[in-house]
Structure formats: structure tokens, C-alpha cells
Design a protein around this motif. Structure first.
Motif, PDB file in Angstrom:
ATOM      1  N   VAL A  59       0.844  -1.202   0.000  1.00  0.00           N
ATOM      2  CA  VAL A  59       0.000   0.000   0.000  1.00  0.00           C
ATOM      3  C   VAL A  59       0.877   1.248   0.000  1.00  0.00           C
ATOM      4  CG1 VAL A  59      -1.737   1.298   1.282  1.00  0.00           C
ATOM      5  CG2 VAL A  59      -1.861  -1.193   1.193  1.00  0.00           C
ATOM      6  N   PRO A  60       0.635   2.209  -0.913  1.00  0.00           N
ATOM      7  CA  PRO A  60       1.449   3.433  -0.942  1.00  0.00           C
ATOM      8  C   PRO A  60       1.362   4.192   0.375  1.00  0.00           C
ATOM      9  CG  PRO A  60       0.128   3.253  -2.936  1.00  0.00           C
ATOM     10  CD  PRO A  60      -0.363   2.192  -1.995  1.00  0.00           C
ATOM     11  N   ALA A  61       2.502   4.764   0.777  1.00  0.00           N
ATOM     12  CA  ALA A  61       2.567   5.552   2.015  1.00  0.00           C
ATOM     13  C   ALA A  61       2.670   7.029   1.669  1.00  0.00           C
ATOM     14  CB  ALA A  61       3.760   5.120   2.853  1.00  0.00           C
ATOM     15  N   LEU A  62       1.982   7.882   2.424  1.00  0.00           N
ATOM     16  CA  LEU A  62       2.040   9.320   2.172  1.00  0.00           C
ATOM     17  C   LEU A  62       3.362   9.929   2.636  1.00  0.00           C
ATOM     18  CD1 LEU A  62      -1.537  10.589   3.036  1.00  0.00           C
ATOM     19  CD2 LEU A  62      -0.453  10.449   0.805  1.00  0.00           C
ATOM     20  N   ASP A  63       4.060   9.261   3.510  1.00  0.00           N
ATOM     21  CA  ASP A  63       5.356   9.732   3.989  1.00  0.00           C
ATOM     22  C   ASP A  63       6.437   9.232   3.039  1.00  0.00           C
ATOM     23  OD1 ASP A  63       7.743  10.233   5.219  1.00  0.00           O
ATOM     24  OD2 ASP A  63       7.205   9.341   7.147  1.00  0.00           O
ATOM     25  N   PRO A  64       7.141  10.137   2.322  1.00  0.00           N
ATOM     26  CA  PRO A  64       8.168   9.691   1.369  1.00  0.00           C
ATOM     27  C   PRO A  64       9.241   8.831   2.010  1.00  0.00           C
ATOM     28  CG  PRO A  64       7.656  12.008   1.020  1.00  0.00           C
ATOM     29  CD  PRO A  64       6.965  11.601   2.286  1.00  0.00           C
ATOM     30  N   GLY A  65       9.600   9.132   3.271  1.00  0.00           N
ATOM     31  CA  GLY A  65      10.596   8.325   3.966  1.00  0.00           C
ATOM     32  C   GLY A  65      10.122   6.899   4.180  1.00  0.00           C
ATOM     33  N   LEU A  66       8.870   6.759   4.613  1.00  0.00           N
ATOM     34  CA  LEU A  66       8.290   5.435   4.794  1.00  0.00           C
ATOM     35  C   LEU A  66       8.148   4.719   3.456  1.00  0.00           C
ATOM     36  CD1 LEU A  66       6.998   3.295   6.582  1.00  0.00           C
ATOM     37  CD2 LEU A  66       4.834   4.543   6.440  1.00  0.00           C
ATOM     38  N   ALA A  67       7.792   5.474   2.411  1.00  0.00           N
ATOM     39  CA  ALA A  67       7.667   4.886   1.076  1.00  0.00           C
ATOM     40  C   ALA A  67       9.001   4.306   0.627  1.00  0.00           C
ATOM     41  CB  ALA A  67       7.171   5.934   0.084  1.00  0.00           C
ATOM     42  N   ALA A  68      10.100   5.027   0.865  1.00  0.00           N
ATOM     43  CA  ALA A  68      11.427   4.537   0.484  1.00  0.00           C
ATOM     44  C   ALA A  68      11.788   3.283   1.270  1.00  0.00           C
ATOM     45  CB  ALA A  68      12.465   5.629   0.718  1.00  0.00           C
ATOM     46  N   ALA A  69      11.442   3.257   2.561  1.00  0.00           N
ATOM     47  CA  ALA A  69      11.727   2.086   3.389  1.00  0.00           C
ATOM     48  C   ALA A  69      10.944   0.869   2.894  1.00  0.00           C
ATOM     49  CB  ALA A  69      11.387   2.388   4.845  1.00  0.00           C
ATOM     50  N   ARG A  70       9.686   1.086   2.526  1.00  0.00           N
ATOM     51  CA  ARG A  70       8.876  -0.028   2.016  1.00  0.00           C
ATOM     52  C   ARG A  70       9.428  -0.532   0.683  1.00  0.00           C
ATOM     53  NH1 ARG A  70       2.512   1.591   3.152  1.00  0.00           N
ATOM     54  NH2 ARG A  70       2.584   1.416   5.422  1.00  0.00           N
ATOM     55  N   ARG A  71       9.885   0.403  -0.160  1.00  0.00           N
ATOM     56  CA  ARG A  71      10.446   0.004  -1.454  1.00  0.00           C
ATOM     57  C   ARG A  71      11.686  -0.869  -1.241  1.00  0.00           C
ATOM     58  NH1 ARG A  71       9.994   4.559  -3.959  1.00  0.00           N
ATOM     59  NH2 ARG A  71      11.905   5.449  -3.158  1.00  0.00           N
ATOM     60  N   ALA A  72      12.536  -0.474  -0.288  1.00  0.00           N
ATOM     61  CA  ALA A  72      13.721  -1.261   0.018  1.00  0.00           C
ATOM     62  C   ALA A  72      13.347  -2.635   0.563  1.00  0.00           C
ATOM     63  CB  ALA A  72      14.600  -0.515   1.026  1.00  0.00           C
ATOM     64  N   ALA A  73      12.299  -2.665   1.402  1.00  0.00           N
ATOM     65  CA  ALA A  73      11.851  -3.946   1.971  1.00  0.00           C
ATOM     66  C   ALA A  73      11.324  -4.864   0.880  1.00  0.00           C
ATOM     67  CB  ALA A  73      10.785  -3.701   3.031  1.00  0.00           C
ATOM     68  N   ARG A  74      10.614  -4.286  -0.101  1.00  0.00           N
ATOM     69  CA  ARG A  74      10.103  -5.104  -1.202  1.00  0.00           C
ATOM     70  C   ARG A  74      11.245  -5.683  -2.025  1.00  0.00           C
ATOM     71  NH1 ARG A  74       5.951  -0.939  -1.495  1.00  0.00           N
ATOM     72  NH2 ARG A  74       7.069   0.141  -3.163  1.00  0.00           N
ATOM     73  N   LYS A  75      12.301  -4.904  -2.218  1.00  0.00           N
ATOM     74  CA  LYS A  75      13.456  -5.398  -2.971  1.00  0.00           C
ATOM     75  C   LYS A  75      14.119  -6.561  -2.240  1.00  0.00           C
ATOM     76  CE  LYS A  75      14.910  -1.400  -5.680  1.00  0.00           C
ATOM     77  NZ  LYS A  75      16.017  -0.435  -5.952  1.00  0.00           N
ATOM     78  N   GLU A  76      14.256  -6.416  -0.920  1.00  0.00           N
ATOM     79  CA  GLU A  76      14.863  -7.485  -0.132  1.00  0.00           C
ATOM     80  C   GLU A  76      14.025  -8.753  -0.190  1.00  0.00           C
ATOM     81  OE1 GLU A  76      15.589  -6.213   3.815  1.00  0.00           O
ATOM     82  OE2 GLU A  76      16.955  -4.585   3.250  1.00  0.00           O
ATOM     83  N   LEU A  77      12.692  -8.570  -0.118  1.00  0.00           N
ATOM     84  CA  LEU A  77      11.785  -9.718  -0.165  1.00  0.00           C
ATOM     85  C   LEU A  77      11.872 -10.423  -1.518  1.00  0.00           C
ATOM     86  CD1 LEU A  77       9.621 -11.187   1.514  1.00  0.00           C
ATOM     87  CD2 LEU A  77       7.907  -9.725   0.428  1.00  0.00           C
ATOM     88  N   ALA A  78      11.956  -9.604  -2.600  1.00  0.00           N
ATOM     89  CA  ALA A  78      12.039 -10.182  -3.946  1.00  0.00           C
ATOM     90  C   ALA A  78      13.361 -10.916  -4.154  1.00  0.00           C
ATOM     91  CB  ALA A  78      11.879  -9.087  -4.988  1.00  0.00           C
ATOM     92  N   ALA A  79      14.428 -10.405  -3.543  1.00  0.00           N
ATOM     93  CA  ALA A  79      15.743 -11.020  -3.711  1.00  0.00           C
ATOM     94  C   ALA A  79      15.907 -12.283  -2.877  1.00  0.00           C
ATOM     95  CB  ALA A  79      16.830 -10.018  -3.339  1.00  0.00           C
ATOM     96  N   ALA A  80      15.096 -12.399  -1.835  1.00  0.00           N
ATOM     97  CA  ALA A  80      15.224 -13.546  -0.923  1.00  0.00           C
ATOM     98  C   ALA A  80      14.787 -14.842  -1.581  1.00  0.00           C
ATOM     99  CB  ALA A  80      14.396 -13.290   0.324  1.00  0.00           C
TER     100      ALA A  80
END
Length: 596
Positions: free
Chosen positions: A575-596
Motif C-alpha cells: 500500500v502506498p505511504a504518504l510519507d516519502p521516507g516510509l515509502a522509500a523504506a517499504r520500497r527497500a523492503a520489497r526489494k529485499e523480499l524479492a531477492a530472498a
């Protein structure tokens, strides 16, 4: 693809842009710049002029009858004074467009690889073989699996998300300096939307291209850009860094826009009214297919008279005792198959749930999860292949069409696309009147009075009776669809993606309207959507679907705050986050999940 050095001259320079369609000024004196490698989101309600502004960057208004004024420079080209040859050189090679609807942008008769290769051959002198190889390369880059094989497929053989990726691949074919994306994620579910936004972000990082993103979804803007330009009625309201505009807006309109955005982390505020005495009673069937529920349901609502919508009078017949004592509508192990033999597809596979008076059951899941098929079965627009469906104590799953007629008025549906569900050749008043005439009402004066009252009830005007669907905005057409459903005085309404294509303020208005009608009439709502934030704001109980199955269901707050199934966790993380900082953290988490 190689990373470009930033140029001194702005990639996009717009000054005093005006766009007129006849007597209507869609864009009024808009000015902004976009540096090479930068990303700007243009946000606003429907009709704010954001798409008209974006089209002006590529000269797409030329030949349409629109009048364009001001100065537009893109990659060194003065778009408004450029001749046709210069515009052709700009489009595709220097700046490319990704449109909202990939089905209308892709040729249904040709393989997608050939269509991408054709773009390359128009702008560069390359062989067919080299163009085809490049098409496979960019399809692979945008995440199309088995790109070489899939490049030979046609658009209808792709999912919605894959078609949108194909449009992005087509835009990338000539390595443009600018991509203009017009609502590229509007019709996509949250996980595919997150994938597309992550893709655009990664492409910017790798290639140094600029991005101008047109969207009505403020959360999408927070995920994707450096700056935000808020538009209203063709004019700029506010512009600045994304964190500042979304975190500390200065203008009242921007504050209103942000206030209308549903938040997935915010609990639903339930207005005063009849409530269930047990949370367990809200969503599960109450017979042998699930735990027994012994608490009384909505007794107060059942005793209260139901107002007749047209007259303001009270109905003389209360809800049936069978409905008052238990769920309005129950599904037990519902199954629906399409096709036969080896081509058989199971769309819904053994789903059990319940819908209660005055309560909302939210159904979420990705495209293809079976949500719409299930919704259509619940109102018997589709026949179940197997399983049972019970309404008000009566088994209706196997009834013939003739036997179903007494129940048709009480089971209604609001469809996703009001344009497709309203006859363009008939006035909206006639469409709203259809359920009344089907129920046997022959007094035209009473029909018009009732339809007028219904139109007013959903926030329109009685005088709109004679107007046609194309004369209304998307939000107004959706209100007309709701009025038509209400004409039959239903007990259950299934809303199938009823707000998915609406901007946030219109979406909030329609959701508030449904909630108000539900409180007044004690209607049981089934709210089908891929937007998890909206579903939380409207639902008492939530069912999460995947592959035709319900993988998790329960009270909305429990499902959202303590999800148990990994798929539910995946949906919430997207789900998109209105906080750009949180959005960047979620994007990084998705990358880690995809790479796992």
C-alpha cells in the motif's frame, strides 16, 4: 542503457500554458520546470487539467481542435511552434508517453514485440532483427518473464499489469530523456501498482531519465517523485518538494485533498447506530460450515421501519423475521468454474461468508483473485457451479430465473464501470427508472417523482433526468449507478470496484454516501476493491481472496493490525505511504523480499 550527464537547460520548461476546448479553459496559465533526471507529480481531482497539461508536452492536442497557448519546451524543442517532422523526432526518441489504458493504446492484432520494434524502427535506422532483439531486451528490463516468448503474444494474452509494463517498455525503446506517465497505475491492484512504481523509480536511477507523473492518487506521488504540483480548475495551487507539500501543505485545497486520502493505518470510525453484540457475528456463515453464532443480530434495526426513498414516508413492512434473526445473505462453499475439460478454470473455489443488515463486508485481493465472480454470484448474476447461497432463510443458489424474480429487487449490484453499465442512448432518468418499471410501476408521474427523489438523494439534481451519461463526470455517473440500485429498495448491495477509478475527493464523497444510505436503510453492503485503505474505512469485516480462495477473514481491525496469512502481509506492505521516507523504506523492503 547508459546514465546521462545532466544538462544545464531544463528538460521541461512550461510558461503560461493555456489549453482551451471550445469555451472551456482546461489549463489556465500553468508554469513549471523539470530538470533532467528529476521527477514531478501533477496531482488533482478529475477535471483539474493535469492530463491536458501532460498532453501538451508532446503536442498531442494538435489536430484535435484544442487551442494551446503559452510556451512549452521539451528537450530543447519548442513544442507549440515545431512542425510535424520536429514533433515526430521528439515523440518516442526524446520524450515518450505511457497512457492510462494499455488496451486502447496497444494494437490488439499485433504481437507486443512487433509493436515495440516498430517504435524503434520509426526513430532509428535498424534492421528488423535488431529491433526485435531490442524489444525483447526492454520487455525483460520491465520485468516481463520469459520475454522472448511473450514478445510474440498479443495484448489480450497479458494481464493488466503486464500490459502496463509493455507500454513502459515501448516508451523505453529509444531511451528517451523524459517519460510522461498519465495515471499509469489507476486500474492496477496494490501489488502490481507497487511493482510499476518500483520499476519507474529504478529506471530513473539507472538511466537518468526525467519523469512527469500524472495521478489523482497522492500516495502514488509520495512513492515516486521529488516534487509535487497540485492543480485545481486548470491552475497551480501549490508546488514544492514532495515531503514538504505532503507533510506540511500551505494551501487549504491541498490540505482538503490530503484529508480525503484514506489511510490503511487508520481505524474505521463507526457512527452511532445498531451494533452487533459480538465481533464474531459479522462475517462468517452461521451454520455447520463455520462456528455457530448464538448472539442476536441487529434486533433494533429489524424493528425499525425502512423509509421509502421516493416519498420520505415509512415502509409498512419491517424486515422479515428470518433476516432479523441471522445474516441477510450467506454463502456456503460457493464454487464457480469456467470452460470445460483441460480448458477449465476455477474462478471461485469453496468460499463461505455472510452479509448482515447494516454492516459492510469488504473483499480484497489482486486482479484475478475471483472477487468480481464471487460478487456476481452473491446477487445471482452468475450461477454457482457448486455450493449453497441462502438469502433471508431461503436457498436461492439453485433457483431458476423465474423463481428468482421475487428476490431480484432486494439483491442489487453497483458496477465498476458506470460508462459500460449505463445505456449511452437513454437518459439517466430512464436508466434509474428501469427497476421501478420492472417491479410493475406503470404510473409515469410517480416514476418521475421517485427517480427525481433518488437523484437528489445521491447528490444530483432532479433536472438531470433528461441528461445522458456522457454529460456527467465519473463520480456523477457512479452516483447514478447507486441511485439505480437504490430504486429497487434493496436489502443487499454488492459494490464491485465502485470507487477504483475516482479521484480521492470524489471517492470520499461516494464512500460517505454509501455509509449514510447504509445507516438509514440498514442495507447489507459487500464492498469489493483492490484498494486496501478504502476497504478498511468502510468495512466491519474483511475477507482476503487469492486464487479463488479466501485466505483470511475476520473483523477489519484484526485483519489489518495483526494479519496472519503471508499474502495479507504482502498486500499491506504494497500500500502506498504518504510519507516519502516510509515509502522509500517499504520500497527497500520489497526489494529485499524479492531477492530472498
Amino acid at each position: 542503457m547508459t546514465t546521462r550527464e545532466p544538462s544545464v537547460e531544463p528538460l521541461v520548461e512550461v510558461a503560461g500554458l493555456t489549453v482551451d476546448f471550445g469555451s472551456v479553459r482546461a489549463v489556465d496559465g500553468l508554469s513549471f520546470t523539470l530538470e533532467a533526471g528529476g521527477a514531478l507529480a501533477v496531482v488533482g481531482e478529475s477535471g483539474s487539467g493535469k492530463s491536458a497539461s501532460a498532453y501538451a508536452l508532446l503536442g498531442l492536442h494538435r489536430g484535435t481542435g484544442a487551442r494551446v497557448g503559452g510556451t512549452v519546451r521539451v528537450a530543447g524543442t519548442d513544442v507549440n511552434t515545431a512542425d510535424d517532422r520536429e514533433l515526430r523526432a521528439l515523440r518516442g526518441a526524446q520524450a515518450a508517453m505511457v497512457f492510462q489504458d494499455p488496451l486502447s493504446s496497444l494494437d490488439p492484432y499485433y504481437p507486443v514485440g512487433d509493436q515495440i520494434a516498430e517504435v524503434l524502427r520509426v526513430h532509428r535506422r535498424v534492421s528488423r532483427r535488431a529491433a526485435r532483439a531490442r524489444a525483447v531486451e526492454v520487455l525483460d528490463r520491465v520485468g516481463i518473464p520469459d520475454a522472448a516468448r511473450r514478445s510474440r503474444l498479443r495484448p489480450h494474452e497479458f494481464s493488466g499489469g503486464m500490459r502496463q509494463r509493455t507500454l513502459i517498455a515501448m516508451a523505453l525503446a529509444c531511451e528517451p530523456r523524459l517519460i510522461v506517465a498519465d495515471e499509469p497505475t489507476t486500474a492496477l491492484d496494490v501489488t502490481v501498482q507497487a511493482q510499476i512504481l518500483d520499476l519507474l523509480h529504478d529506471l530513473r536511477q539507472e538511466t537518468g531519465m526525467g519523469l512527469l507523473l500524472v495521478t489523482h492518487d497522492v500516495g502514488v506521488a509520495a512513492e515516486s517523485v521529488d516534487e509535487v504540483l497540485v492543480m485545481r480548475a486548470g491552475r497551480e495551487v501549490e508546488r514544492g518538494p514532495v515531503a514538504r507539500v505532503l507533510g506540511a501543505p500551505r494551501e487549504a485545497y491541498t490540505k482538503e485533498l490530503l484529508a480525503a486520502v484514506p489511510r490503511v493505518e487508520t481505524r474505521r470510525v463507526v457512527p452511532p447506530g445498531p451494533v452487533l453484540s459480538s465481533r464474531a457475528a459479522v462475517g462468517a456463515p452461521a451454520d455447520g460450515s463455520a462456528d455457530e453464532v448464538s448472539v442476536p443480530l441487529l434486533e433494533a434495526a429489524a424493528e425499525a421501519p425502512v423509509p421509502l426513498l421516493g416519498s420520505g414516508a415509512e415502509a409498512s413492512v419491517p424486515l422479515p423475521d428470518s433476516v432479523a434473526e441471522g445474516p441477510l445473505l450467506e454463502a456456503f462453499e460457493l464454487r464457480r468454474e469456467f470452460g470445460r475439460g483441460s480448458g477449465r478454470t476455477v474462478a471461485v473455489d469453496g468460499v463461505s461468508l455472510a452479509v448482515h443488515a447494516g454492516r459492510t463486508l469488504g473483499i480484497v485481493g489482486e486482479s484475478g483473485s475471483g472477487k468480481t465472480t464471487l460478487g456476481r454470484m452473491l446477487v445471482r448474476l452468475l450461477d454457482p457451479t457448486a455450493g449453497r447461497l441462502r438469502y433471508g432463510g431461503t436457498e436461492i443458489g439453485s433457483l431458476s430465473e423465474k423463481e428468482l424474480r421475487p428476490f431480484r429487487r432486494e439483491l442489487q449490484m453497483v458496477f465498476q464501470d458506470p460508462v459500460a453499465s449505463l445505456n449511452p442512448r437513454r437518459s439517466v432518468g430512464e436508466s434509474v427508472a428501469d427497476p421501478l418499471r420492472a417491479a410493475g410501476e406503470r404510473d409515469e408521474e410517480r416514476v418521475r417523482e421517485r427517480v427525481g427523489a433518488l437523484l437528489e438523494r445521491v447528490g444530483l439534481d432532479r433536472a438531470h433526468f433528461e441528461r445522458y451519461p456522457h454529460e456527467f463526470s465519473g463520480g456523477q455517473r457512479q452516483r447514478i449507478g447507486i441511485a439505480r440500485a437504490l430504486a429497487a429498495e434493496p436489502k443487499v448491495i454488492v459494490c464491485d470496484e465502485a470507487v477504483s477509478a475516482l479521484d480521492v475527493t470524489t471517492q470520499a464523497q461516494v464512500v460517505a454516501l454509501l455509509a449514510e444510505l447504509q445507516r438509514e436503510l440498514s442495507i447489507g453492503l459487500v464492498f469489493i476493491a483492490h484498494d486496501l485503505a478504502v476497504v478498511r474505512q468502510v468495512s466491519d469485516h474483511v475477507a482476503v481472496m487469492r486464487g479463488g480462495l479466501i485466505v483470511e477473514q475476520g473483523p477489519a481491525d484484526e485483519v489489518y493490525e495483526d494479519p496472519r496469512d503471508p499474502y495479507t502481509k504482502q498486500l499491506l506492505a504494497a500500500v502506498p505511504a504518504l510519507d516519502p521516507g516510509l515509502a522509500a523504506a517499504r520500497r527497500a523492503a520489497r526489494k529485499e523480499l524479492a531477492a530472498a
